[in-house]
Every structure is written in C-alpha cells, then in structure tokens.
Design a protein around this motif. Structure first.
Motif, short mmCIF file in Angstrom:
data_model
loop_
_atom_site.label_atom_id
_atom_site.label_comp_id
_atom_site.label_asym_id
_atom_site.label_seq_id
_atom_site.Cartn_x
_atom_site.Cartn_y
_atom_site.Cartn_z
N UNK A 180 0.80 -1.20 -0.03
CA UNK A 180 0.18 -0.01 -0.07
C UNK A 180 1.02 1.24 -0.04
N UNK A 181 0.31 2.17 -0.53
CA UNK A 181 1.12 3.52 -0.97
C UNK A 181 0.46 4.70 -0.16
N UNK A 182 1.30 5.59 0.82
CA UNK A 182 1.06 6.58 1.50
C UNK A 182 1.74 7.82 0.68
N UNK A 183 0.87 8.75 0.28
CA UNK A 183 1.52 9.98 -0.33
C UNK A 183 1.36 11.17 0.54
N UNK A 184 2.28 11.88 0.95
CA UNK A 184 2.13 13.18 1.73
C UNK A 184 2.93 14.19 1.20
N UNK A 185 2.57 15.61 1.61
CA UNK A 185 3.16 16.68 1.12
C UNK A 185 3.53 17.83 2.28
N UNK A 210 8.61 1.74 4.94
CA UNK A 210 9.54 2.92 4.59
C UNK A 210 9.05 3.96 3.84
N UNK A 211 9.56 4.67 4.10
CA UNK A 211 9.27 6.26 3.53
C UNK A 211 10.46 6.79 3.02
N UNK A 212 10.09 7.23 1.45
CA UNK A 212 11.20 7.77 0.65
C UNK A 212 10.72 9.22 0.12
N UNK A 213 11.48 9.75 -0.20
CA UNK A 213 11.33 11.18 -0.71
C UNK A 213 11.05 11.26 -2.27
N UNK A 214 10.15 11.41 -2.87
CA UNK A 214 10.03 11.66 -4.45
C UNK A 214 10.89 12.60 -5.06
N UNK A 215 11.03 12.44 -6.30
CA UNK A 215 12.04 13.14 -7.01
C UNK A 215 11.74 14.62 -7.07
N UNK A 216 10.30 14.74 -6.86
CA UNK A 216 9.80 16.33 -6.84
C UNK A 216 10.29 17.10 -5.56
N UNK A 217 10.86 16.37 -4.48
CA UNK A 217 11.68 16.89 -3.36
C UNK A 217 10.46 17.30 -2.28
N UNK A 218 9.20 17.32 -2.78
CA UNK A 218 8.02 17.87 -1.71
C UNK A 218 7.31 16.58 -1.61
N UNK A 219 7.27 15.51 -2.01
CA UNK A 219 6.19 14.52 -1.83
C UNK A 219 7.02 13.55 -1.26
N UNK A 220 6.38 13.00 0.23
CA UNK A 220 7.05 11.84 0.83
C UNK A 220 6.14 10.62 0.53
#
Length: 139
Positions: free
Chosen positions: A72-77, A116-126
């Motif tokens: 499952x994917x969780x997206x946060x900004x 695990x939490x990673x930062x997306x390439x846009x730099x704003x999205x986790x």
C-alpha cells in the motif's frame, strides 16, 4: 460477464479498501476518505493507494490456498516524513491481524511486514510503502 471464480487478490483488495475507509483514526488524519485503487491525477494530499500484489500458491497436499505480498502506498506533502510515517502506522494498525471478510475466501492471516518512507524526485512529496503478507483459503 460473471466469473465462476472469485479472485482472492481482488476480494482482499476490496476488503482492505473497506476497512481503511471505515477506520476513524485514519479518516481523521486524511481529512476525508482518500483511499484509491487508482488515484486521480489531481488527488489531494495526503492519500492512500492500493498498490502491487504478488499472489503465490500456498496450497498443501490437502488444502488450497494463496499467499499474497501486498504493498500500500501513502503519499504526503506536509509534515515531511513525520506525516508519512504517521499515516503508514495508521494503515498498519487498521489492517494488522484484522479479521477482514474476503468474498469467496477465508483470510487466515494478514500481517504488516514493513514500512519505509522515501522522498519523491519532486523533493516535496514523501511516499510510504507499507507492506503486508496475507494468506487466504477458498471458502
């Protein structure tokens, strides 16, 4: 077209979606039911998306069964990693060992295995990847 066989993967996805949508603590953090199979292009943050499933045979000599590895994917900004980890923990809490009703199947177990939490390439999205293992048997 009606299929005579109900897929354990599709049944489990539907049960997971229903359980997450009904979880008061998760809904309070998301602000509204933002649980998606396929997120809309303009989905507001934060949100949860049902991701990949690897379905393997888990049958014995006398019993049929499947093992599923789910992500499952969780997206946060906002809130950086803290919000992503908090939401991942709520997803784990809502589903770990939950007695979900899976259409046409019995859920033997559902266990959270990692987050695990990673930062997306846009730099704003986790992006939190929350992984589970499930075993189902035909009903």
């Amino acid at each position: 077209m009606t299929l005579p066989f109900t897929s354990p993967a599709l049944g489990l996805r539907a049960a997971i979606h229903a359980a997450l949508s009904a979880d008061a603590a998760l809904m309070a953090q998301l602000g509204e039911p933002r649980i998606f199979d396929v997120p809309p292009k303009d989905a507001p943050f934060p949100y949860v998306a049902l991701g990949e499933a690897v379905v393997s045979d888990w049958s014995t000599a006398t019993e049929a069964g499947t093992e599923q590895a789910l992500t499952l994917h969780v997206f946060s900004r906002s809130g950086g990693r803290a919000e992503a980890f908090a939401l991942a923990a709520l997803v784990q809490q809502a589903l770990h060992d939950a007695p979900l009703a899976v259409a046409g199947h019995h859920l033997a177990n559902l266990r959270a295995t990692s987050a695990e939490v990673v930062r997306e390439k846009d730099g704003r999205t986790f992006h939190a990847l929350v992984r589970f293992r499930a075993v189902t048997e035909p009903a």
